[in-house]
Design a protein around this motif. Structure first.
Motif, short mmCIF file in Angstrom:
data_model
loop_
_atom_site.label_atom_id
_atom_site.label_comp_id
_atom_site.label_asym_id
_atom_site.label_seq_id
_atom_site.Cartn_x
_atom_site.Cartn_y
_atom_site.Cartn_z
N TYR A 150 0.88 -0.85 0.04
CA TYR A 150 -0.05 -0.55 0.05
C TYR A 150 0.91 1.18 0.41
CZ TYR A 150 -4.43 -2.31 -0.09
OH TYR A 150 -5.69 -2.74 -0.25
N GLY A 151 1.83 1.18 0.56
CA GLY A 151 2.88 2.51 0.76
C GLY A 151 3.49 3.06 -0.84
N MET A 152 4.04 1.47 -1.67
CA MET A 152 4.43 1.84 -2.37
C MET A 152 3.18 2.02 -4.16
SD MET A 152 6.66 -1.80 -4.22
CE MET A 152 4.93 -2.19 -5.31
N TYR A 184 0.27 0.70 -9.61
CA TYR A 184 -1.17 0.73 -9.69
C TYR A 184 -1.59 -0.55 -10.11
CZ TYR A 184 -5.75 0.61 -9.22
OH TYR A 184 -7.20 -0.25 -9.21
N PHE A 185 -0.48 -1.27 -11.94
CA PHE A 185 -0.12 -1.96 -11.98
C PHE A 185 0.45 -2.82 -11.49
CE2 PHE A 185 0.99 -4.53 -15.26
CZ PHE A 185 0.12 -5.41 -15.93
N ALA A 240 0.94 -7.86 -7.44
CA ALA A 240 1.94 -8.68 -6.89
C ALA A 240 0.64 -9.56 -5.77
CB ALA A 240 1.92 -7.05 -5.67
N PHE A 241 -0.77 -7.69 -5.53
CA PHE A 241 -2.17 -8.20 -4.77
C PHE A 241 -2.18 -9.75 -6.03
CE2 PHE A 241 -6.19 -7.96 -2.64
CZ PHE A 241 -4.84 -7.70 -1.53
N LEU A 242 -2.35 -10.01 -7.81
CA LEU A 242 -2.62 -11.02 -7.83
C LEU A 242 -1.97 -12.47 -7.21
CD1 LEU A 242 -5.35 -11.53 -9.51
CD2 LEU A 242 -3.62 -11.54 -11.36
N VAL A 243 -0.82 -12.27 -7.08
CA VAL A 243 0.43 -12.83 -7.07
C VAL A 243 0.58 -13.91 -5.82
CG1 VAL A 243 2.36 -13.91 -6.95
CG2 VAL A 243 1.73 -13.02 -8.87
N LEU A 244 0.03 -12.73 -4.54
CA LEU A 244 0.04 -13.05 -3.21
C LEU A 244 -1.44 -13.35 -2.64
CD1 LEU A 244 1.60 -11.59 -1.17
CD2 LEU A 244 -0.32 -9.48 -0.62
N LEU A 297 -3.06 -18.19 -11.67
CA LEU A 297 -2.99 -17.37 -12.61
C LEU A 297 -4.10 -17.58 -13.71
CD1 LEU A 297 0.76 -16.00 -12.21
CD2 LEU A 297 -1.77 -14.88 -11.19
N VAL A 298 -3.32 -19.28 -14.59
CA VAL A 298 -4.78 -19.28 -15.42
C VAL A 298 -5.46 -19.21 -15.36
CG1 VAL A 298 -4.77 -21.53 -17.19
CG2 VAL A 298 -2.57 -20.84 -16.23
N GLY A 299 -6.32 -19.69 -14.00
CA GLY A 299 -7.23 -19.96 -14.26
C GLY A 299 -8.56 -18.25 -14.12
#
Lengths: 357, 324
Positions: B89-91, B108-109, B114-118, B155-157
């Protein structure tokens, strides 16, 4: 004392019938299942904490893979509590709470609720205020500068009036800890607002309405009061701490960030609470006195704005409630202490300039 | 011979939940109090305690499960989770403050990626942590899945679901469940998830339209169907090839009573009664779930090694994915 139970050796799920004997230095477990017969000794120090037992008492022992026994006999737990009084594996704050019974738990729940309400009503604002007041001034100034620059993008700044206003401010003894930067923007709205760190934005719509420079001084005093008393920052930390409390209770951290972003953009629209407004009014009056200006300036400002508000939509008032009460409060304060006041040619000169453009 | 076969088919092992609402309520009250007093620092210990209670009161074949996780382990996970969120969030926040369009979009991207991989990282971590800390009759569960597989599956799904405007969602959920459940070991026994995406798709489709047509009443039957789809497709496989299946017998009517009751409890206790809703839900599901087929409760053998890190447990928690 000996009890019947099941013994699990940690290598297989097979429950072996066992005789469990309580001994001063620990438990002795004699098990036998089919061809497997044996005995183990559990030292009390190696037995893991055992909580939340019911009819069945479950004990675990040693390192991974743990051995365990299960005894379906309420007498076993009683015997353990008697025999190994104070042993670490029997200690549990939670179990002692469970023993309070229904009424005890209900009393606890209600007092907790009371405590929580008290904390939310008094504790959180007090804490938030403390944090806001200890926020370093340099950071506040930096933050304010960014917000100021951002907000001015949406307006047309009147350079000549801005220069005159700043002259006026420089002549005035503001008594502020902050270096003051002000701007006059072109707008029909009768409004003005302060940004943390010593920034003030005045709409020329409000200047047009004024007839005496004391009113301007009162307005500036009011806005600088918000700055000096860190009202925005306090409102921000307050709402932030409520969100943090909420996310603590409901386990959602991402809400905090949403508030940060929301507040940064909507800082202007923050509804100052009534007490903050009164405090700022007082600061405005204080400024008039410090400069030996007519204290009626604040009342004039209020009355004029109130009169104007009857015919026009005034944003200044939509965020500043209870004008009548405020005027009453101010009149009372002015009446209390008589103080000499007089003309101020230099200020009036800058005022003329401001009005002339 | 026929008789033994029949007998074998009939063999059922019961789950049950013996927890009491009042007890769990008391535990949660203490947890809540300590969490507030410590400004949230106690939270991991509170969570550990509440899981220890719920596991201890969940029984299979009359023996309770044990949760071995500790507050300290969860605290470490919690701190790491909080740290990651602060950094992320800082970033984002400072990226947006720069007001340079390129950097704003970039940050934002980066945040989204990062959120998606998390999410899969957290899922993987949670499976590893939860299973390794769960034992029954001294036998620990374990998770053998690879993190890379989890990320790929996720990620694929995720992207297929987006590209198909959500239609693939049902298959995605099933893939994810397979990834999670197929890698679970319970001593020398392993689990399989045999659900099919097409079935879930039909359940969802039916649930969506019927819920609308019946003004929401069908919704409880829809939830029941999804629950059955999740539970009843879990197969417990023993080393000799024999197996048993989980069977959940909760009905739509049960679901309706549970939900309406829970809502009333929460509203009338101003939220204080949430622990009661947890025990009600656990009771309904556990007391109506059995394992039928071949399952030798005495034949499990310890296969796990001593366990390690707890990094991800609290992270999943904060992202509120709510699995299992």
């Amino acid at each position: 004392m000996t009890f019947e139970g099941k013994y699990y050796n940690g290598r297989s799920s097979k429950g072996m019938p066992a005789q469990i004997t309580l001994r001063p230095d620990g438990l002795r477990i004699d098990y036998s299942a089919d061809e497997e017969v044996g005995a183990v000794h559990w030292e009390t120090a190696g037995i893991h904490q055992s909580e939340f037992n019911d009819a069945t008492t479950l004990l675990r022992y040693g390192k991974f893979p743990q051995q365990s026994i299960s005894v379906v006999d309420k007498g076993f737990r009683e015997a353990l509590l008697q025999y190994y009084r104070g042993a670490a594996f029997l200690k549990s704050g939670y179990n002692s709470v469970l023993r309070l019974g229904t009424s005890g738990i209900a009393v606890m729940a209600l007092s907790l609720l009371g405590l929580l309400v008290a904390f939310v009503i008094w504790g959180v604002p007090a804490l938030a205020d403390r944090v806001a007041m200890h926020f370093p001034q340099s950071y506040e100034r930096q933050l304010g500068q960014q917000l100021y620059a951002k907000m001015l993008q949406g307006y047309q700044v009147d350079d000549e009036k801005t220069a005159a206003l700043n002259e006026y401010l420089n002549t005035l003894d503001t008594g502020s800890d902050y270096p003051i930067t002000a701007a006059v923007v072109t707008s029909d709205e009768v409004n003005a607002f302060a940004i943390p760190g010593g920034y003030v934005v005045v709409y020329d719509g409000i200047i047009d309405k004024m007839e005496h420079h004391e009113e301007l001084a009162a307005l500036l005093g009011h806005e600088l009061g918000h700055v000096q008393k860190r009202h925005s920052l306090r409102a921000l930390t307050r709402s932030l701490s409520y969100y943090m409390l909420a996310s603590l209770l409901f386990g959602d951290i991402s809400g905090v960030a949403a508030v940060l972003v929301d507040n940064a953009s909507a800082l202007r629209n923050l509804e100052y609470s009534r007490s903050l407004e009164l405090e700022a009014d007082q600061e405005g009056l204080e400024l008039l006195r410090r400069n030996e200006l007519n204290p009626q300036g604040v009342v004039l400002l209020m009355e004029r704005l109130q009169r104007a508000s009857e015919s026009e939509m005034l944003t200044f008032f939509s965020t500043h409630p209870n004008t009548k009460d405020r005027i009453e409060a101010l009149k009372k304060q002015i009446g209390e202490s008589e103080q000499p006041y007089g003309e101020h040619p230099e200020l009036e000169g800058h005022w003329e300039q401001l009005k002339a453009r | 011979m026929t008789t033994t076969l029949l007998e074998k088919e009939k063999q059922t092992t019961h789950f049950s939940f013996t927890g009491k609402g009042s007890d769990y309520f008391a535990i949660e009250i203490v947890n809540f109090l300590l969490t507030v007093v410590t400004l949230g620092l106690y939270y991991p210990w509170a969570k550990a305690k509440s899981l220890q209670y719920l596991y201890r009161k969940t029984e299979l074949a009359g023996t309770p499960f044990v949760f071995h996780g500790t507050g300290k382990e969860m605290f470490i996970g919690f701190i790491k989770g909080v740290g990651i969120f602060i950094v992320l969030y800082g970033m984002l926040f400072f990226g947006l403050l720069t007001e340079t369009p390129f950097i704003m979009v970039l940050s934002y991207f980066a945040f989204l990626v990062a959120f998606l991989v998390l999410v899969p990282v957290a899922l993987h971590g949670m499976m590893r942590y939860r299973t390794s800390r769960t034992s029954w009759r001294g036998i620990h569960m374990g998770y053998r899945g690879e993190l890379s597989d989890m990320i790929t599956t996720y990620l694929v799904g995720f992207f297929l679901t987006i590209f198909t405007l959500g239609v693939y969602g049902s298959w995605f959920v099933v893939k994810l469940r397979k990834q999670m459940i197929d890698n679970v070991r319970f001593g020398n026994v392993s689990l399989r998830y045999v659900g099919d995406g097409a079935d879930l798709f039909l359940i969802n489709l039916k649930g969506y339209f019927f819920s609308i047509f019946t003004l929401g009443i069908y919704f409880f039957w829809y939830v029941k169907n999804v629950l059955h789809f999740y539970v009843n497709n879990i197969v417990v496989l023993q080393e000799d090839g024999t197996y048993s299946r989980l069977q959940c017998q909760v009905s739509g009517w049960d679901m309706l009573k549970l939900t309406v009751g829970n809502i009333f409890i929460i509203v009338f206790t101003l939220g204080l009664g949430i622990p009661l809703t947890t025990t009600r839900t656990m009771s309904l599901i556990m007391n109506n779930t059995v394992m039928s087929g071949d399952f030798d409760a005495d034949a499990l053998v310890q296969t796990e090694e001593a366990y390690d890190s707890a990094v991800y447990e609290s992270m999943t928690d904060m992202m509120d994915i709510g699995v299992v």
